[in-house]
Scaffold this active site. Structure first.
Site, mmCIF file in Angstrom:
data_model
loop_
_atom_site.group_PDB
_atom_site.id
_atom_site.type_symbol
_atom_site.label_atom_id
_atom_site.label_comp_id
_atom_site.label_asym_id
_atom_site.label_seq_id
_atom_site.Cartn_x
_atom_site.Cartn_y
_atom_site.Cartn_z
ATOM 1 N N LYS A 239 -22.710 -30.291 -14.230
ATOM 2 C CA LYS A 239 -23.492 -29.807 -13.090
ATOM 3 C C LYS A 239 -24.857 -29.277 -13.526
ATOM 4 O O LYS A 239 -25.792 -29.231 -12.730
ATOM 5 C CB LYS A 239 -22.702 -28.756 -12.310
ATOM 6 C CG LYS A 239 -21.491 -29.384 -11.624
ATOM 7 C CD LYS A 239 -20.772 -28.439 -10.688
ATOM 8 C CE LYS A 239 -19.675 -29.158 -9.914
ATOM 9 N NZ LYS A 239 -18.525 -29.553 -10.765
HETATM 10 C C1 LIG Z 1 -17.666 -30.624 -10.450
HETATM 11 C C2 LIG Z 1 -16.823 -31.191 -11.550
HETATM 12 C C3 LIG Z 1 -16.132 -32.419 -11.423
HETATM 13 C C4 LIG Z 1 -16.152 -33.221 -10.146
HETATM 14 O O1 LIG Z 1 -17.397 -33.818 -9.895
HETATM 15 P P1 LIG Z 1 -17.757 -34.340 -8.425
HETATM 16 O O2 LIG Z 1 -19.194 -34.645 -8.452
HETATM 17 O O3 LIG Z 1 -17.418 -33.190 -7.502
HETATM 18 O O4 LIG Z 1 -16.900 -35.545 -8.175
HETATM 19 C C5 LIG Z 1 -15.418 -32.895 -12.510
HETATM 20 N N1 LIG Z 1 -15.351 -32.176 -13.666
HETATM 21 C C6 LIG Z 1 -15.982 -31.007 -13.819
HETATM 22 C C7 LIG Z 1 -15.838 -30.273 -15.101
HETATM 23 C C8 LIG Z 1 -16.744 -30.466 -12.783
HETATM 24 O O5 LIG Z 1 -17.356 -29.274 -12.954
#
Ligand SMILES: *Cc1c(COP(=O)(O)O)cnc(C)c1O
Length: 458
Positions: free
Chosen positions: A112
């Protein structure tokens, strides 16, 4: 470049407006009116660029005239300058045809950061242009909160208030939020659950006087600029394996569908991608959709992969809009049914079409645990429980035709218990976070009462 809402009745906006607005006022999600496109020759010219420069070339396709390339380069350098690996997004080989894209070398150890580091810079730039300020309010059950805080800390045009349920986030997750000393960051520990935090955020957004007075804004996962920033690393990884003269496949651990949507968009604008593989945990609403053609809410179960414990994949709406040939009516029909009955269905012809775009596989906690062990034994790599779902899904699909890149979404040290359970020892936090457990924390306790929260915001 113009942006339209998937639901078809919100004003058309430019990139800057869409970024600052987030959710469209008709409840839809903003999406480019026309997809940009890159020829194979144009893609070849992107080889050998460093990550921040590649980010400028890709993101500029989506910004139109709202940001020029040299400004974007400054913002991109700042955003990706906070990463702790020279390659920003290193690609490792796990097997003859299987690769692992490490997207967890940012400040909060999860993918993120790629979107939120840049989003913070874009917000600050656009607000300063208008001599404006805004207040970002969010609720977090863990990961998103720290990534948003790291993205906007120290920015002069933005104040951030992050609500988390007191005592219900892990110590590492809490400290990643509360040890940030910058004056524009405010952590609120709410005596309640994550859902309580979420509903108070909604209530503040629905109070139009309060919303105007504070220029409230959100940085949640439906913000278009976050998706645009994520398209970059799909180009980055594919280019380093010979794209566009060799096609690759991606396998992505999926929750809200924001990450894999960016891969779909990379393909849409010209990157030769063979297969897009969705990995789900036990909360498998997407995998069931690709099996049956019906999207049905069933409630959330806690798993070893909390960042994928979702009830609804909010970004899926953007894909559905494309799947329906951009038919707003059909999309509205499905979304209305979904919010009223918790379910909608697509016909078999449309399902066939969807299955050409994505395949999906689910894994329960036992399988996740076993896969962490298996990968460690066979490659020596320690992989976090989310990322290992991508590796496991890739293994099911592995063939000799095109390489598969499994997307690593979190650093294994972020989920120490699950990793220790699988391989018998804990992975230490990277050195640059080594003092996390000693640093001073800054947060305010607040009752589960929206008026008390508003009083703190001001
Ligand atoms: C947010 C997240 C996901 C999921 O990603 P999306 O974009 O919501 O599909 C998977 N793994 C981790 C570690 C995350 O923080």
């Amino acid at each position: 470049m113009d942006y339209i809402s998937t639901r078809g009745s919100a004003p058309t906006l430019n990139f800057k407006q869409a970024t600052l607005t987030g959710l469209a006022e008709d409840g839809g999600l903003y999406i480019p009116q026309l997809w940009p496109s890159l020829s194979l020759d144009e893609i070849r010219k992107l080889r050998n660029l460093d990550y921040p420069t590649l980010a400028v070339e890709i993101i500029h396709l989506f910004t139109g005239d709202c940001v020029d390339k040299s400004t974007l380069k400054t913002l991109s350098d700042r955003a990706y300058g906070n990463f702790h690996h020279d390659a920003i997004a290193p690609l490792k080989q796990l097997d003859s045809n299987l690769f692992f894209l490490e997207l967890f070398h940012g400040p909060t150890l999860a993918f993120k950061d790629f979107a939120l580091q840049l989003l913070g810079q874009l917000f600050d730039h656009f607000l300063q242009q208008d001599n404006a300020k805004c207040t970002i309010i969010g609720a977090t059950s863990g990961d998103t909160g720290s990534a948003a805080i790291e993205g906007v800390r120290g920015l002069s045009a933005v104040e951030l208030f992050m609500l988390h349920p007191k005592g219900r986030v892990s110590e590492v997750q809490r400290r990643q939020m509360t040890t940030i000393a910058d004056a524009n960051i405010h952590n609120l520990a709410v005596a309640g659950t994550f859902d309580d935090c979420q509903s108070m955020v909604k209530a503040m957004f629905n109070d139009s006087d309060f919303r105007k007075k504070h220029s409230l804004s959100a940085v949640n996962s439906i913000n278009w600029a976050r998706i645009a920033a994520q398209v970059v690393y799909y180009f980055w990884a594919a280019l380093s394996l010979g794209a566009p003269d060799r096609s690759v496949s991606f396998s992505v651990p999926t929750g809200n569908f924001g990450n894999i949507l960016a891969a779909y968009i990379a393909k849409k604008i010209g990157l030769p991608i063979d297969r897009l593989i969705i990995g789900s945990n036990r909360n498998d609403i997407l995998t069931r959709f690709f099996e049956t053609g019906s999207m049905e809410q069933t409630g959330v179960h806690p798993t070893l992969t909390p960042s994928m414990d979702i009830q609804i994949s909010s970004n899926f709406e953007r894909y559905l809009f494309e799947l329906f040939g951009r038919d707003h009516g059909e999309l509205n029909r499905c979304m209305t049914q979904f919010s009223q009955k918790g379910r909608f269905d697509i016909d078999s012809t449309t399902l066939k079409k969807a299955r050409l775009d994505f395949t999906a596989h689910r894994f329960n906690d036992d399988q996740i645990n076993q896969e962490i062990q298996r990968v460690y034994r066979s490659t020596g790599e320690i992989i976090d429980p989310h990322s290992v779902i991508g590796v496991a899904a890739a293994n099911i699909e592995e063939t000799s035709t095109s390489p598969i890149i499994a997307v690593g979404t979190a650093h294994p040290a972020k989920f120490p218990d699950a990793v220790k359970n699988a391989i018998g020892f804990e992975v230490p936090l990277p050195d640059y976070l080594g003092d996390l457990l000693e640093k001073e924390e800054k947060m305010v306790d607040v009752e589960n009462d929206v008026e008390k929260v508003k009083a703190i915001v001001g």
